[in-house]
Write a protein that holds these residues in place. Structure first.
Motif, PDB file in Angstrom:
ATOM      1  N   UNK A   4      48.471  39.270 -14.152  1.00  0.00           N
ATOM      2  CA  UNK A   4      48.025  38.963 -12.450  1.00  0.00           C
ATOM      3  C   UNK A   4      48.960  40.092 -11.992  1.00  0.00           C
ATOM      4  N   UNK A   5      48.359  40.953 -11.718  1.00  0.00           N
ATOM      5  CA  UNK A   5      49.232  42.474 -10.842  1.00  0.00           C
ATOM      6  C   UNK A   5      50.445  42.850 -11.639  1.00  0.00           C
ATOM      7  N   UNK A   6      50.037  43.077 -12.893  1.00  0.00           N
ATOM      8  CA  UNK A   6      50.652  43.728 -13.995  1.00  0.00           C
ATOM      9  C   UNK A   6      51.723  43.129 -14.704  1.00  0.00           C
ATOM     10  N   UNK A   7      51.746  41.521 -14.298  1.00  0.00           N
ATOM     11  CA  UNK A   7      52.620  40.627 -15.156  1.00  0.00           C
ATOM     12  C   UNK A   7      51.919  39.823 -15.777  1.00  0.00           C
ATOM     13  N   UNK A   8      52.458  39.535 -17.204  1.00  0.00           N
ATOM     14  CA  UNK A   8      51.669  38.632 -18.092  1.00  0.00           C
ATOM     15  C   UNK A   8      51.942  37.340 -17.794  1.00  0.00           C
ATOM     16  N   UNK A  10      52.263  33.321 -17.942  1.00  0.00           N
ATOM     17  CA  UNK A  10      52.870  32.570 -19.107  1.00  0.00           C
ATOM     18  C   UNK A  10      52.169  31.214 -19.040  1.00  0.00           C
ATOM     19  N   UNK A  11      50.922  31.121 -19.540  1.00  0.00           N
ATOM     20  CA  UNK A  11      50.187  30.040 -19.566  1.00  0.00           C
ATOM     21  C   UNK A  11      50.507  29.003 -20.698  1.00  0.00           C
ATOM     22  N   UNK A  12      50.542  27.966 -20.444  1.00  0.00           N
ATOM     23  CA  UNK A  12      51.088  26.839 -21.260  1.00  0.00           C
ATOM     24  C   UNK A  12      49.998  25.671 -21.393  1.00  0.00           C
ATOM     25  N   UNK A  13      49.916  24.940 -22.407  1.00  0.00           N
ATOM     26  CA  UNK A  13      48.908  23.895 -22.609  1.00  0.00           C
ATOM     27  C   UNK A  13      49.472  22.586 -22.720  1.00  0.00           C
ATOM     28  N   UNK A  14      48.891  21.329 -22.321  1.00  0.00           N
ATOM     29  CA  UNK A  14      49.458  20.210 -22.487  1.00  0.00           C
ATOM     30  C   UNK A  14      49.127  19.776 -23.985  1.00  0.00           C
ATOM     31  N   UNK A  24      53.339  28.569  -8.878  1.00  0.00           N
ATOM     32  CA  UNK A  24      54.199  29.161  -8.472  1.00  0.00           C
ATOM     33  C   UNK A  24      54.364  30.548  -9.037  1.00  0.00           C
ATOM     34  N   UNK A  25      53.875  30.825 -10.245  1.00  0.00           N
ATOM     35  CA  UNK A  25      53.886  32.063 -11.044  1.00  0.00           C
ATOM     36  C   UNK A  25      52.987  33.006 -10.473  1.00  0.00           C
ATOM     37  N   UNK A  26      51.733  32.527 -10.054  1.00  0.00           N
ATOM     38  CA  UNK A  26      50.749  33.383  -9.665  1.00  0.00           C
ATOM     39  C   UNK A  26      51.270  33.770  -7.854  1.00  0.00           C
ATOM     40  N   UNK A  27      51.548  32.793  -7.260  1.00  0.00           N
ATOM     41  CA  UNK A  27      52.098  32.946  -5.831  1.00  0.00           C
ATOM     42  C   UNK A  27      53.119  33.901  -5.800  1.00  0.00           C
ATOM     43  N   UNK A  50      38.803  31.538 -15.575  1.00  0.00           N
ATOM     44  CA  UNK A  50      38.023  30.830 -14.383  1.00  0.00           C
ATOM     45  C   UNK A  50      38.951  29.906 -13.710  1.00  0.00           C
ATOM     46  N   UNK A  51      40.016  29.348 -14.122  1.00  0.00           N
ATOM     47  CA  UNK A  51      41.290  28.628 -13.413  1.00  0.00           C
ATOM     48  C   UNK A  51      41.793  29.447 -12.394  1.00  0.00           C
ATOM     49  N   UNK A  52      42.355  30.531 -12.936  1.00  0.00           N
ATOM     50  CA  UNK A  52      43.079  31.369 -12.035  1.00  0.00           C
ATOM     51  C   UNK A  52      42.427  31.950 -10.939  1.00  0.00           C
ATOM     52  N   UNK A  53      41.384  32.443 -11.431  1.00  0.00           N
ATOM     53  CA  UNK A  53      40.263  32.805 -10.038  1.00  0.00           C
ATOM     54  C   UNK A  53      39.863  31.800  -9.006  1.00  0.00           C
TER      55      UNK A  53
END
Length: 269
Positions: A4-8, A10-14, A24-27, A50-53
């Motif tokens: 997102x805007x050049x920054x990978x 750090x998506x995690x999973x339950x 917060x990472x997106x904002x 889809x979640x991010x968008x």
């Protein structure tokens, strides 16, 4: 992988495998003009995308999308009872309603036709001169080789190169090549050839192409492809001397695991 805007991100999973989106990472990396870069790793990327968008939509934030490699792009037509999976993938992306979509090295015009507000970028064309210089390509003696009509349509507009074209018969269901013929002015012996295409999987097409070129008198053969799958390490293309070197981009591979492979870092163009 999603940036997102050049920054990978750090998506995690339950523990049960569900995706955890860190708002917060997106904002933190929000900007006036926003873009998501998608480097396909598996089908789960589509759900994450889809979640991010959707998170951005909830905040009325506009965003563009850059796709390093569009999955299912080879399934760009229907034969028999085959599923039109490219159409279904395109519909999923269209439903996210990006401002624009940039597709790196689309397999065919069908991808651009199916995905709304899309444009294609072709790094292979941009890298061709660099590769030609590295291998000592002589435009008067040597040849570009396009393995099929699709590759010819994508790349034959480049100027200053002699060209040969392959016409192959393929079993659409299995992907196996039945035959390949070379069409064009028959070169003299002792020439170099650069095979140019958009995608390498196991490399069967290029092995067959190299055999045909060797029979015509090629002494050195190189492969330049926009995308290279990890399956190249399972094929025979790296085990023989038919092809001297493989040039590709980092749209799929992260780093070269063989000295015959050279990866150009694209950075989303």
């Amino acid at each position: 992988m999603l940036k997102f805007n050049g920054v990978e991100l750090g998506l995690k999973q339950f523990p049960n495998g569900e995706t955890l989106i860190n708002g917060d990472e997106i904002l933190t990396h929000m900007a006036e003009f926003n873009t998501i870069v998608w480097k396909y790793e598996n089908d789960g990327d589509l759900v994450k995308l889809m979640f991010i968008k959707s998170y951005l939509d909830d905040r009325r934030v506009k965003c563009t999308l850059t796709i390093y490699y569009l999955p299912y792009s080879r399934m760009d037509r229907v034969e028999g009872t085959s599923a039109f999976t490219l159409k279904y993938t395109a519909a999923f992306i269209n439903n996210m309603n990006f401002e624009s979509v940039t597709i790196i090295e689309p397999h065919s015009d069908v991808s651009l036709a199916l995905i709304d507000r899309s444009i294609g970028k072709y790094p292979t064309i941009q890298l061709l001169e660099q590769v030609a210089n590295e291998v000592g390509f002589d435009s008067e003696m040597d040849y570009l080789f396009f393995p099929d009509a699709g590759a010819q349509k994508r790349y034959s507009k480049v100027q200053g190169y002699q060209q040969l074209v392959g016409y192959k018969a393929r079993d659409f269901q299995t992907g196996q090549i039945k035959s390949l013929d070379v069409v064009g002015h028959t070169p003299s012996e002792g020439f170099k050839a650069i095979i140019v295409d958009d995608l390498c999987s196991y490399g069967g097409t290029f092995m067959l192409s190299a055999e045909k070129l060797k029979a015509l008198g090629a002494t050195h053969i190189y492969l330049l492809v926009g995308h290279c799958e990890h399956s190249i390490y399972k094929g025979k293309i790296l085990e023989t001397d038919l092809i001297d070197k493989v040039y590709t981009t980092d749209t799929i591979l992260h780093q070269a695991e063989h000295d015959k492979i050279h990866i150009f870092a694209m950075g989303g163009l």
